[in-house]
Design a protein around this motif. Structure first.
Motif, PDB file in Angstrom:
ATOM      1  N   LYS A 106      22.266  32.514  39.569  1.00  0.00           N
ATOM      2  CA  LYS A 106      23.165  31.416  39.220  1.00  0.00           C
ATOM      3  C   LYS A 106      24.524  31.650  39.878  1.00  0.00           C
ATOM      4  O   LYS A 106      25.124  32.708  39.698  1.00  0.00           O
ATOM      5  N   ASP A 107      25.025  30.656  40.626  1.00  0.00           N
ATOM      6  CA  ASP A 107      26.280  30.883  41.340  1.00  0.00           C
ATOM      7  C   ASP A 107      27.463  30.815  40.379  1.00  0.00           C
ATOM      8  O   ASP A 107      27.358  30.337  39.255  1.00  0.00           O
ATOM      9  N   TRP A 108      28.592  31.298  40.865  1.00  0.00           N
ATOM     10  CA  TRP A 108      29.770  31.424  40.012  1.00  0.00           C
ATOM     11  C   TRP A 108      30.287  30.062  39.549  1.00  0.00           C
ATOM     12  O   TRP A 108      30.798  29.938  38.441  1.00  0.00           O
ATOM     13  N   ARG A 109      30.149  29.038  40.379  1.00  0.00           N
ATOM     14  CA  ARG A 109      30.618  27.716  39.980  1.00  0.00           C
ATOM     15  C   ARG A 109      29.819  27.195  38.788  1.00  0.00           C
ATOM     16  O   ARG A 109      30.388  26.632  37.834  1.00  0.00           O
ATOM     17  N   ALA A 110      28.509  27.393  38.823  1.00  0.00           N
ATOM     18  CA  ALA A 110      27.664  26.951  37.710  1.00  0.00           C
ATOM     19  C   ALA A 110      28.036  27.694  36.430  1.00  0.00           C
ATOM     20  O   ALA A 110      28.072  27.108  35.339  1.00  0.00           O
ATOM     21  N   ASN A 111      28.323  28.986  36.546  1.00  0.00           N
ATOM     22  CA  ASN A 111      28.733  29.767  35.385  1.00  0.00           C
ATOM     23  C   ASN A 111      30.042  29.250  34.795  1.00  0.00           C
ATOM     24  O   ASN A 111      30.198  29.150  33.576  1.00  0.00           O
ATOM     25  N   MET A 112      30.995  28.918  35.663  1.00  0.00           N
ATOM     26  CA  MET A 112      32.279  28.421  35.180  1.00  0.00           C
ATOM     27  C   MET A 112      32.144  27.031  34.569  1.00  0.00           C
ATOM     28  O   MET A 112      32.851  26.689  33.616  1.00  0.00           O
ATOM     29  N   ARG A 113      31.230  26.222  35.104  1.00  0.00           N
ATOM     30  CA  ARG A 113      30.963  24.910  34.488  1.00  0.00           C
ATOM     31  C   ARG A 113      30.407  25.094  33.077  1.00  0.00           C
ATOM     32  O   ARG A 113      30.825  24.412  32.129  1.00  0.00           O
ATOM     33  N   ASP A 114      29.441  25.994  32.941  1.00  0.00           N
ATOM     34  CA  ASP A 114      28.831  26.245  31.629  1.00  0.00           C
ATOM     35  C   ASP A 114      29.881  26.736  30.641  1.00  0.00           C
ATOM     36  O   ASP A 114      29.910  26.321  29.475  1.00  0.00           O
ATOM     37  N   ALA A 153      31.357  35.753  35.760  1.00  0.00           N
ATOM     38  CA  ALA A 153      31.212  34.803  36.867  1.00  0.00           C
ATOM     39  C   ALA A 153      31.924  35.291  38.123  1.00  0.00           C
ATOM     40  O   ALA A 153      31.582  34.898  39.234  1.00  0.00           O
ATOM     41  N   MET A 154      32.919  36.167  37.939  1.00  0.00           N
ATOM     42  CA  MET A 154      33.704  36.667  39.078  1.00  0.00           C
ATOM     43  C   MET A 154      33.373  38.108  39.424  1.00  0.00           C
ATOM     44  O   MET A 154      34.147  38.781  40.107  1.00  0.00           O
ATOM     45  N   LYS A 155      32.230  38.585  38.982  1.00  0.00           N
ATOM     46  CA  LYS A 155      31.908  40.011  39.138  1.00  0.00           C
ATOM     47  C   LYS A 155      31.880  40.460  40.598  1.00  0.00           C
ATOM     48  O   LYS A 155      32.148  41.626  40.895  1.00  0.00           O
ATOM     49  N   ASN A 156      31.575  39.534  41.521  1.00  0.00           N
ATOM     50  CA  ASN A 156      31.504  39.897  42.942  1.00  0.00           C
ATOM     51  C   ASN A 156      32.716  39.428  43.730  1.00  0.00           C
ATOM     52  O   ASN A 156      32.708  39.483  44.959  1.00  0.00           O
ATOM     53  N   PHE A 157      33.746  38.967  43.039  1.00  0.00           N
ATOM     54  CA  PHE A 157      34.950  38.487  43.724  1.00  0.00           C
ATOM     55  C   PHE A 157      35.830  39.668  44.138  1.00  0.00           C
ATOM     56  O   PHE A 157      35.997  40.628  43.361  1.00  0.00           O
ATOM     57  N   PRO A 158      36.442  39.608  45.301  1.00  0.00           N
ATOM     58  CA  PRO A 158      37.359  40.679  45.730  1.00  0.00           C
ATOM     59  C   PRO A 158      38.761  40.470  45.158  1.00  0.00           C
ATOM     60  O   PRO A 158      39.759  40.581  45.857  1.00  0.00           O
ATOM     61  N   PHE A 159      38.820  40.126  43.870  1.00  0.00           N
ATOM     62  CA  PHE A 159      40.096  39.865  43.213  1.00  0.00           C
ATOM     63  C   PHE A 159      40.509  41.085  42.394  1.00  0.00           C
ATOM     64  O   PHE A 159      39.652  41.824  41.885  1.00  0.00           O
ATOM     65  N   ASN A 160      41.813  41.253  42.240  1.00  0.00           N
ATOM     66  CA  ASN A 160      42.269  42.306  41.338  1.00  0.00           C
ATOM     67  C   ASN A 160      42.239  41.800  39.903  1.00  0.00           C
ATOM     68  O   ASN A 160      41.959  40.619  39.648  1.00  0.00           O
ATOM     69  N   GLU A 161      42.526  42.687  38.968  1.00  0.00           N
ATOM     70  CA  GLU A 161      42.409  42.335  37.552  1.00  0.00           C
ATOM     71  C   GLU A 161      43.347  41.191  37.163  1.00  0.00           C
ATOM     72  O   GLU A 161      42.996  40.316  36.376  1.00  0.00           O
ATOM     73  N   HIS A 162      44.560  41.225  37.735  1.00  0.00           N
ATOM     74  CA  HIS A 162      45.530  40.166  37.412  1.00  0.00           C
ATOM     75  C   HIS A 162      45.025  38.812  37.897  1.00  0.00           C
ATOM     76  O   HIS A 162      45.132  37.810  37.170  1.00  0.00           O
ATOM     77  N   GLU A 163      44.480  38.760  39.097  1.00  0.00           N
ATOM     78  CA  GLU A 163      43.964  37.496  39.638  1.00  0.00           C
ATOM     79  C   GLU A 163      42.812  36.961  38.788  1.00  0.00           C
ATOM     80  O   GLU A 163      42.730  35.756  38.521  1.00  0.00           O
ATOM     81  N   SER A 259      39.587  32.806  51.464  1.00  0.00           N
ATOM     82  CA  SER A 259      40.741  33.394  52.148  1.00  0.00           C
ATOM     83  C   SER A 259      40.807  34.906  51.916  1.00  0.00           C
ATOM     84  O   SER A 259      41.128  35.672  52.832  1.00  0.00           O
ATOM     85  N   LYS A 260      40.488  35.327  50.702  1.00  0.00           N
ATOM     86  CA  LYS A 260      40.486  36.770  50.397  1.00  0.00           C
ATOM     87  C   LYS A 260      39.368  37.474  51.160  1.00  0.00           C
ATOM     88  O   LYS A 260      39.551  38.580  51.677  1.00  0.00           O
ATOM     89  N   LEU A 261      38.198  36.840  51.218  1.00  0.00           N
ATOM     90  CA  LEU A 261      37.072  37.434  51.941  1.00  0.00           C
ATOM     91  C   LEU A 261      37.372  37.526  53.433  1.00  0.00           C
ATOM     92  O   LEU A 261      36.980  38.500  54.099  1.00  0.00           O
ATOM     93  N   GLN A 262      38.087  36.532  53.956  1.00  0.00           N
ATOM     94  CA  GLN A 262      38.442  36.540  55.372  1.00  0.00           C
ATOM     95  C   GLN A 262      39.402  37.682  55.685  1.00  0.00           C
ATOM     96  O   GLN A 262      39.243  38.380  56.685  1.00  0.00           O
ATOM     97  N   VAL A 263      40.395  37.865  54.822  1.00  0.00           N
ATOM     98  CA  VAL A 263      41.340  38.962  55.002  1.00  0.00           C
ATOM     99  C   VAL A 263      40.613  40.299  54.910  1.00  0.00           C
ATOM    100  O   VAL A 263      40.861  41.222  55.703  1.00  0.00           O
ATOM    101  N   GLU A 264      39.704  40.400  53.967  1.00  0.00           N
ATOM    102  CA  GLU A 264      38.930  41.638  53.793  1.00  0.00           C
ATOM    103  C   GLU A 264      38.086  41.916  55.038  1.00  0.00           C
ATOM    104  O   GLU A 264      37.991  43.054  55.508  1.00  0.00           O
ATOM    105  N   SER A 265      37.468  40.856  55.585  1.00  0.00           N
ATOM    106  CA  SER A 265      36.622  41.005  56.778  1.00  0.00           C
ATOM    107  C   SER A 265      37.448  41.436  57.974  1.00  0.00           C
ATOM    108  O   SER A 265      37.041  42.303  58.747  1.00  0.00           O
ATOM    109  N   GLN A 266      38.621  40.830  58.135  1.00  0.00           N
ATOM    110  CA  GLN A 266      39.492  41.184  59.251  1.00  0.00           C
ATOM    111  C   GLN A 266      39.968  42.624  59.132  1.00  0.00           C
ATOM    112  O   GLN A 266      40.098  43.342  60.139  1.00  0.00           O
ATOM    113  N   GLY A 267      40.206  43.047  57.903  1.00  0.00           N
ATOM    114  CA  GLY A 267      40.642  44.432  57.686  1.00  0.00           C
ATOM    115  C   GLY A 267      39.545  45.415  58.047  1.00  0.00           C
ATOM    116  O   GLY A 267      39.815  46.472  58.635  1.00  0.00           O
ATOM    117  N   ASN A 268      38.289  45.061  57.726  1.00  0.00           N
ATOM    118  CA  ASN A 268      37.167  45.939  58.063  1.00  0.00           C
ATOM    119  C   ASN A 268      36.940  46.011  59.556  1.00  0.00           C
ATOM    120  O   ASN A 268      36.559  47.041  60.112  1.00  0.00           O
TER     121      ASN A 268
END
Length: 271
Positions: A106-114, A153-163, A259-268
């Protein structure tokens, strides 16, 4: 000795929480005095919820709850020290819902809708819920399960705790505002308001005369189109206000995620 230390630690934790929260976590021992410990926390809270659902939050008092259970108000105070604690426990009780199992597919959008719809359902099923002021962060076990659901729903997001917590607040705030709107709509209909009155269709002709282009240059074309007063809602049935707003919020989160994933990819790539 270890068990004694654990008991001491639990008692210390309980002191730092509001009594209602400590009760909701099972950190407060039930009263030992009184005839056969005749009542239970769940009985008291259940009766209070029943009264609030039927007659509104203003009808809930320690004396009325006690009377409907066949006891005195003083009997209740041995279980729940104050009305504020009772209100917290009422919110906890109606937040005890079955949460969907974790599904990797189940994708994260569906989880947030639920999540959003589950929150709105609590506001509409229990109209008094939003009348209890927000006095701080959620600290009861059932309310925290809702927070945990959103974080899942955000378990795989590259976000910090505050975000992540900022997004929990964003979605929860939207669910709360839409829940209150749906609650108020239901109350209006129960009081005899018609859908045409609520949407403004009955006032559309008057508004088209009163809202002049020189005074309301940007609102005027919307009023004249009939959209402002809901004249064409049947034509736009697919454009549900709740879903439209939620999808735009999710679009924003998705943009930020990319945008976060793009920055992460560029950093790698730079390593």
């Amino acid at each position: 000795m270890a068990k004694d230390d654990e008991i001491d630690e639990i008692e210390e934790i309980a002191k730092n929480l509001p009594k209602g929260a400590a009760i909701s976590w099972g950190l407060v021992k039930p009263p030992q005095r009184g005839p056969k410990r005749e009542m239970s926390i769940s009985q008291i809270v259940g009766k209070a919820v029943e009264i609030a659902d039927q007659d509104g939050l203003s009808a809930v008092s320690m004396s009325r709850v006690a009377a409907e259970l066949g006891y005195t108000a003083m009997s209740l105070y041995r279980y729940i020290p104050s009305k504020e604690d009772l209100l917290l426990l009422m919110q906890e009780a109606v937040s005890d819902i079955p949460f969907p199992p974790e599904e990797d597919e189940k994708d994260w959008r569906a989880n947030m809708r639920d999540y959003t719809r589950a929150c709105i359902k609590i506001f509409t099923d229990h109209p008094w819920f939003a009348e209890i002021p927000i006095t701080g962060i959620p600290i009861g076990p059932n309310n925290l399960k809702f927070v945990d659901w959103m974080l899942r729903a955000m378990k795989n997001f590259p976000f910090n705790e505050h975000e992540k917590m900022a997004i929990v607040l964003l979605i929860s705030g939207y669910a709360r505002s839409m829940g209150i709107l749906h609650r108020d709509m239901n109350r209006a209909f129960q009081a005899g308001c018609t859908p045409e009155q609520f949407s403004g269709v009955n006032y559309s002709a008057a508004l088209k005369k009163l809202v002049r282009a020189d005074q309301y240059p940007y609102l005027h074309p919307i009023v004249m189109s009939g959209v402002y007063a809901g004249e064409h809602e049947n034509e736009d049935a697919a454009l549900n206000d709740l879903d439209f707003g939620l999808e735009r919020i999710l679009d924003g989160i998705e943009y930020y995620l990319h945008s976060k994933l793009q920055v992460e990819s560029q950093g790698n790539q730079g390593k």
